[in-house]
Design a protein around this motif. Structure first.
Motif, PDB file in Angstrom:
ATOM      1  N   PHE A   1       0.833  -1.199   0.000  1.00 33.33           N
ATOM      2  CA  PHE A   1       0.000   0.000   0.000  1.00 33.33           C
ATOM      3  C   PHE A   1       0.870   1.252   0.000  1.00 33.33           C
ATOM      4  O   PHE A   1       0.589   2.222  -0.717  1.00 33.33           O
ATOM      5  N   GLU A   2       1.935   1.229   0.795  1.00 30.07           N
ATOM      6  CA  GLU A   2       2.821   2.391   0.897  1.00 30.07           C
ATOM      7  C   GLU A   2       3.523   2.673  -0.415  1.00 30.07           C
ATOM      8  O   GLU A   2       3.672   3.841  -0.809  1.00 30.07           O
ATOM      9  N   GLU A   3       3.950   1.633  -1.128  1.00 33.49           N
ATOM     10  CA  GLU A   3       4.648   1.824  -2.402  1.00 33.49           C
ATOM     11  C   GLU A   3       3.714   2.436  -3.454  1.00 33.49           C
ATOM     12  O   GLU A   3       4.110   3.339  -4.192  1.00 33.49           O
ATOM     13  N   TYR A   4       2.482   1.959  -3.516  1.00 35.49           N
ATOM     14  CA  TYR A   4       1.528   2.565  -4.450  1.00 35.49           C
ATOM     15  C   TYR A   4       1.255   4.014  -4.060  1.00 35.49           C
ATOM     16  O   TYR A   4       1.189   4.905  -4.907  1.00 35.49           O
ATOM     17  N   GLY A   5       1.096   4.240  -2.772  1.00 34.61           N
ATOM     18  CA  GLY A   5       0.785   5.584  -2.300  1.00 34.61           C
ATOM     19  C   GLY A   5       1.839   6.610  -2.664  1.00 34.61           C
ATOM     20  O   GLY A   5       1.524   7.775  -2.942  1.00 34.61           O
ATOM     21  N   LYS A   6       3.106   6.190  -2.697  1.00 39.12           N
ATOM     22  CA  LYS A   6       4.191   7.106  -3.045  1.00 39.12           C
ATOM     23  C   LYS A   6       4.096   7.586  -4.491  1.00 39.12           C
ATOM     24  O   LYS A   6       4.625   8.638  -4.846  1.00 39.12           O
ATOM     25  N   GLN A   7       3.430   6.800  -5.344  1.00 41.98           N
ATOM     26  CA  GLN A   7       3.392   7.099  -6.778  1.00 41.98           C
ATOM     27  C   GLN A   7       2.051   7.667  -7.232  1.00 41.98           C
ATOM     28  O   GLN A   7       1.828   7.847  -8.429  1.00 41.98           O
ATOM     29  N   ILE A   8       1.169   7.946  -6.288  1.00 41.21           N
ATOM     30  CA  ILE A   8      -0.164   8.449  -6.624  1.00 41.21           C
ATOM     31  C   ILE A   8      -0.290   9.918  -6.235  1.00 41.21           C
ATOM     32  O   ILE A   8       0.144  10.325  -5.158  1.00 41.21           O
ATOM     33  N   HIS A   9      -0.881  10.681  -7.144  1.00 37.33           N
ATOM     34  CA  HIS A   9      -1.151  12.095  -6.880  1.00 37.33           C
ATOM     35  C   HIS A   9      -2.640  12.342  -7.071  1.00 37.33           C
ATOM     36  O   HIS A   9      -3.235  11.857  -8.034  1.00 37.33           O
ATOM     37  N   ILE A  10      -3.238  13.085  -6.167  1.00 32.91           N
ATOM     38  CA  ILE A  10      -4.644  13.446  -6.289  1.00 32.91           C
ATOM     39  C   ILE A  10      -4.725  14.724  -7.118  1.00 32.91           C
ATOM     40  O   ILE A  10      -4.122  15.737  -6.767  1.00 32.91           O
ATOM     41  N   GLN A  11      -5.446  14.668  -8.232  1.00 32.34           N
ATOM     42  CA  GLN A  11      -5.507  15.803  -9.154  1.00 32.34           C
ATOM     43  C   GLN A  11      -6.952  16.151  -9.500  1.00 32.34           C
ATOM     44  O   GLN A  11      -7.821  15.268  -9.581  1.00 32.34           O
ATOM     45  N   GLN A  12      -7.180  17.426  -9.738  1.00 33.31           N
ATOM     46  CA  GLN A  12      -8.460  17.914 -10.244  1.00 33.31           C
ATOM     47  C   GLN A  12      -8.302  18.125 -11.752  1.00 33.31           C
ATOM     48  O   GLN A  12      -7.443  18.888 -12.193  1.00 33.31           O
TER      49      GLN A  12
ATOM     50  N   GLY B   1     -14.663  15.677 -16.083  1.00 33.26           N
ATOM     51  CA  GLY B   1     -13.466  15.792 -15.259  1.00 33.26           C
ATOM     52  C   GLY B   1     -13.805  15.631 -13.790  1.00 33.26           C
ATOM     53  O   GLY B   1     -14.800  15.016 -13.429  1.00 33.26           O
ATOM     54  N   GLY B   2     -12.976  16.203 -12.939  1.00 36.60           N
ATOM     55  CA  GLY B   2     -13.206  16.097 -11.504  1.00 36.60           C
ATOM     56  C   GLY B   2     -11.963  15.612 -10.792  1.00 36.60           C
ATOM     57  O   GLY B   2     -10.831  15.760 -11.288  1.00 36.60           O
ATOM     58  N   LYS B   3     -12.164  14.986  -9.669  1.00 35.23           N
ATOM     59  CA  LYS B   3     -11.062  14.556  -8.816  1.00 35.23           C
ATOM     60  C   LYS B   3     -10.639  13.136  -9.189  1.00 35.23           C
ATOM     61  O   LYS B   3     -11.481  12.229  -9.285  1.00 35.23           O
ATOM     62  N   PHE B   4      -9.338  12.967  -9.397  1.00 35.37           N
ATOM     63  CA  PHE B   4      -8.799  11.665  -9.773  1.00 35.37           C
ATOM     64  C   PHE B   4      -7.566  11.342  -8.941  1.00 35.37           C
ATOM     65  O   PHE B   4      -6.787  12.244  -8.597  1.00 35.37           O
ATOM     66  N   ALA B   5      -7.396  10.059  -8.648  1.00 38.06           N
ATOM     67  CA  ALA B   5      -6.126   9.551  -8.139  1.00 38.06           C
ATOM     68  C   ALA B   5      -5.335   9.092  -9.350  1.00 38.06           C
ATOM     69  O   ALA B   5      -5.784   8.226 -10.109  1.00 38.06           O
TER      70      ALA B   5
END
Length: 282
Positions: A127-138, A215-219
């Motif tokens: 979970f931590e490894e995926y989390g490091k590579q994810i950005h929350i974007q609008q 559009g909207g909020k995406f991981a």
């Protein structure tokens, strides 16, 4: 490829209302046609009756939710699609050859089989490894020319080459190639995956097959690798990251946005985009 515009519109309506108890009559009324006539048109275009299509998508969508919504009860998910507890279990088992309980328990393993390359076992990151590579974007809306397909994702290379050739005059330096996926091939038949291939265009484009992707909020997860490894990356994001994060998917569907493609080696850089609700899960 689905070419009938009314059938395309009806599929849009179905996927947006799967959890609202829609019927064949509802879909036909939405298209302003008799249910008998439109049922024939739908089957001729998709190869599947509307009843079977709606039932299949309900099973696929509920199965997907079973694996990513760990805090939602199996009974609650079944109710969302109009099933009583015993009926949901029976229908689910008939469709998937496994009970909802067995399915849910089996989807949190550390690996899964790749349905496109059955000799390959997909091992997930933490979970931590995926989390490091994810950005929350609008993201803004995308205006696109699109084609809708039901089939195997393995066919995508040819579909894309044909699509790009057909609309090459509309390709610009800033054109984006986008896939919109409605099916998770770990729970859907790999030959019945529903997806759109799209290119962004000016909002004044006058083709009939132009639509707006909300559009909207995406991981957003940046993928850099071989096409055959996209499935493992997405499954890790769903099974590990999304299932254990504070986020929930909303009714929009996932997007793949290509950044670079090497057609010879099929090495790609792309953004895997998971639509999430504006608020975090409680």
């Amino acid at each position: 490829m689905i070419t009938n515009e009314l059938v395309t519109q009806s599929i849009d309506y179905i996927v947006q209302h799967l959890d609202e108890g829609i019927s064949i009559e509802d879909v036909a009324d939405y298209c302003h046609l008799s249910k008998y006539y439109f049922s024939r048109v739908f089957k001729a275009e998709t190869g599947e009756s509307m009843y079977a299509f709606i039932k299949r998508l309900r099973m696929e969508q509920s199965a997907f939710r079973l694996k990513v919504e760990k805090d939602k009860s199996i009974t609650g998910i079944g109710y969302d699609y109009g099933y009583s507890p015993s009926n949901y279990s029976s229908v689910f088992k008939k469709h998937n050859n496994i009970s909802p309980v067995q399915f849910r328990n089996g989807k949190y393993a550390e690996c899964v089989t790749n349905p496109f390359y059955q000799d390959k076992l997909v091992k997930f990151q933490s979970f931590e490894e995926y989390g490091k590579q994810i950005h929350i974007q609008q993201m803004n809306d995308f205006v696109v020319i699109y084609e809708r397909h039901i089939g195997n994702y393995i066919e995508l290379k040819k579909k894309w080459r044909d699509f790009i050739e057909k609309y090459k005059e509309h390709l610009k330096e800033d054109t984006l190639l986008i896939e919109r996926s409605y099916a998770d091939p770990s729970v859907a038949s790999i030959d019945q995956c529903l997806y759109d291939i799209c290119i962004t265009v000016d909002k004044n484009c006058s083709f009939d097959n132009v639509t707006t992707i909300q559009g909207g909020k995406f991981a957003v997860y940046r993928f850099d690798g071989q096409v055959q490894d996209i499935f493992p990356a997405f499954q890790g994001l769903f099974n590990v990251w999304l299932a254990n994060s504070c986020y929930e998917m909303d009714k929009r569907y996932g997007l793949d946005i290509y950044r670079t493609i090497n057609w010879k080696s099929m090495q790609v850089v792309m953004d895997l985009c998971i639509p999430i609700k504006a608020h975090e899960r409680k």
